[in-house]
Design an enzyme around this catalytic site. Structure first.
Site, PDB file in Angstrom:
ATOM      1  N   LYS A 117       0.845  -1.203   0.000  1.00 26.47           N
ATOM      2  CA  LYS A 117       0.000   0.000   0.000  1.00 26.47           C
ATOM      3  C   LYS A 117       0.881   1.254   0.000  1.00 26.47           C
ATOM      4  CE  LYS A 117      -0.409   0.311   5.025  1.00 26.47           C
ATOM      5  NZ  LYS A 117      -1.303   0.479   6.174  1.00 26.47           N
TER       6      LYS A 117
ATOM      7  N   ARG B  72     -10.052   0.764  15.267  1.00 24.17           N
ATOM      8  CA  ARG B  72      -9.959   1.538  14.040  1.00 24.17           C
ATOM      9  C   ARG B  72     -10.976   1.003  13.040  1.00 24.17           C
ATOM     10  NH1 ARG B  72      -4.074   2.041  11.313  1.00 24.17           N
ATOM     11  NH2 ARG B  72      -4.578  -0.099  10.690  1.00 24.17           N
TER      12      ARG B  72
ATOM     13  N   TYR C  90      17.805  29.573   6.789  1.00 20.96           N
ATOM     14  CA  TYR C  90      16.653  30.323   7.294  1.00 20.96           C
ATOM     15  C   TYR C  90      16.658  30.341   8.820  1.00 20.96           C
ATOM     16  CZ  TYR C  90      14.691  30.193   2.582  1.00 20.96           C
ATOM     17  OH  TYR C  90      14.480  30.351   1.244  1.00 20.96           O
TER      18      TYR C  90
ATOM     19  N   MET D 134      13.634  23.957   1.343  1.00 18.85           N
ATOM     20  CA  MET D 134      12.799  23.245   0.381  1.00 18.85           C
ATOM     21  C   MET D 134      13.626  22.361  -0.552  1.00 18.85           C
ATOM     22  SD  MET D 134      10.173  24.766  -2.480  1.00 18.85           S
ATOM     23  CE  MET D 134       9.023  25.422  -1.266  1.00 18.85           C
TER      24      MET D 134
END
Length: 354
Positions: free
Chosen positions: A34, A129, A251, A299
């Site tokens: 999956k 679940r 940053y 990024m």
């Protein structure tokens, strides 16, 4: 061409499948592929795991893709179907749904097609679940047995704490009480249970993360379990900065140089799937030697410490995780799990197979 690359180690898939069979020699193997095979590529992983007895996916489209690619093994849809109009597609592609709620049984009862489905009936033994609880299970099982469109039934549950100290026995006791003496085939064990709890193996096991060469346990690494990583995420240094004491990088200027030092700029960032929240100190390999990232991941780039690596420079190979550096170690440093890192690799990253 940008140097960020995922290398898939085809032989590692076969090796890890063999590890599964060595732990559960009397069980059939349902390979969980999956989430685009945990980020490794659905069809690539399916081909590499061609000796699996069945596949398990999530989306209907993934099951269709596998059938259209020629795979003949049973293909299980782990969340089953959601609408009655999906049933003709399941029938036409011989897909096996997991039945976990009453509405699915009702849709099957109302369907007028001729196909007879193999199904997995899911029990909620404590995960809370998906699945029928102890009160609802007897009626669900009887409804499945009474439905002429259901050809065979397998019982299923999922463990919540197989990788933790609580273990599986509390769920095994609940499961046994729910099914009592019913002799229907069963599938219970995920990767952690395959490795740690042989009494859960039953008729089918459902390995996921271990097929990709990552450990399901926080306290045990891949190598300790005899697994091999199926993915290496790598890149190269594209620039080098010479910092003076007191200078900052990136940053927010989170990292401040305490002394003159060299910093490598690596072509990999959160847009490639490397976690932005990975802190300074997260391990990385440069030319096979261990060092650490510095500052804040950008990024498209991140920073690595080149102190003690005088020969490293522009073009030097960088391993973010994989061969030589386990993905679970990187995940632990970043405060997450290996599953998330593997699944997060983005489509812009080039893929090579070996």
């Amino acid at each position: 061409m940008r140097p960020t690359l995922v290398t898939l180690h085809t032989a590692a898939f076969a090796h890890n499948l063999a590890v599964v069979r060595s732990h559960a020699p009397h069980s059939k193997v349902m390979a969980v592929i999956k989430a685009n095979a945990y980020g490794h590529g659905l069809l690539r992983a399916a081909r590499a795991l061609h000796d699996a007895d069945a596949y398990a996916v999530l989306e209907l489209d993934a099951g269709v893709r596998l059938r259209d690619a020629g795979f003949q093994q049973p293909i299980v849809l782990l969340e089953g179907f959601f609408e009655a109009r999906e049933l003709p597609v399941l029938a036409g592609h011989r897909l096996t749904p997991v039945i976990h709620q009453r509405e699915q049984l009702e849709m099957l009862a109302d369907w007028r097609g001729q196909h007879r489905f193999d199904v997995l009936l899911k029990l909620n033994s404590g995960m809370n679940r998906l699945g029928f609880d102890a009160a609802a299970f007897p009626a669900a099982l009887q409804a499945a047995r009474d439905n002429p469109r259901i050809a065979s039934i397998m019982l299923m549950t999922h463990f919540a704490d197989a990788d933790d100290g609580r273990g599986v026995d509390w769920q095994m006791q609940r499961f046994a009480k729910m099914v009592q003496s019913d002799e229907l085939p069963r599938t219970l064990a995920n990767s952690a249970a395959i490795l740690r709890y042989p009494h859960t193996h039953a008729d089918w096991v459902r390995p996921g993360i271990m097929l990709y060469g990552a450990s399901p346990f926080a306290e045990q690494c891949t190598a300790q379990l005899g697994l091999r990583p199926a993915m290496t995420l790598s890149s190269r240094i594209i620039a080098v900065q010479e910092l003076q004491p007191g200078e900052r990088i990136g940053y927010g200027g989170l990292f401040v140089a305490e002394q003159a030092m060299r910093v490598g700029i690596v072509a990999c960032g959160y847009a490639d799937g490397y976690p932005r929240h990975a802190p300074g100190g997260t391990p990385v390999l440069v030319e096979g030697r261990r060092t650490q990232i510095l500052g804040r991941v950008s990024m498209d780039m991140l920073y690595v410490d080149l102190c003690g690596l005088p020969k490293a420079g522009v073009g030097s190979a960088v391993t973010l995780w994989g061969e030589g550096l386990s993905v679970e170690e990187v995940a632990h440093a970043a405060g997450t799990i290996s599953y998330e890192l593997l699944c997060a690799v983005t489509p812009r990253v080039a893929v090579a197979e070996e």
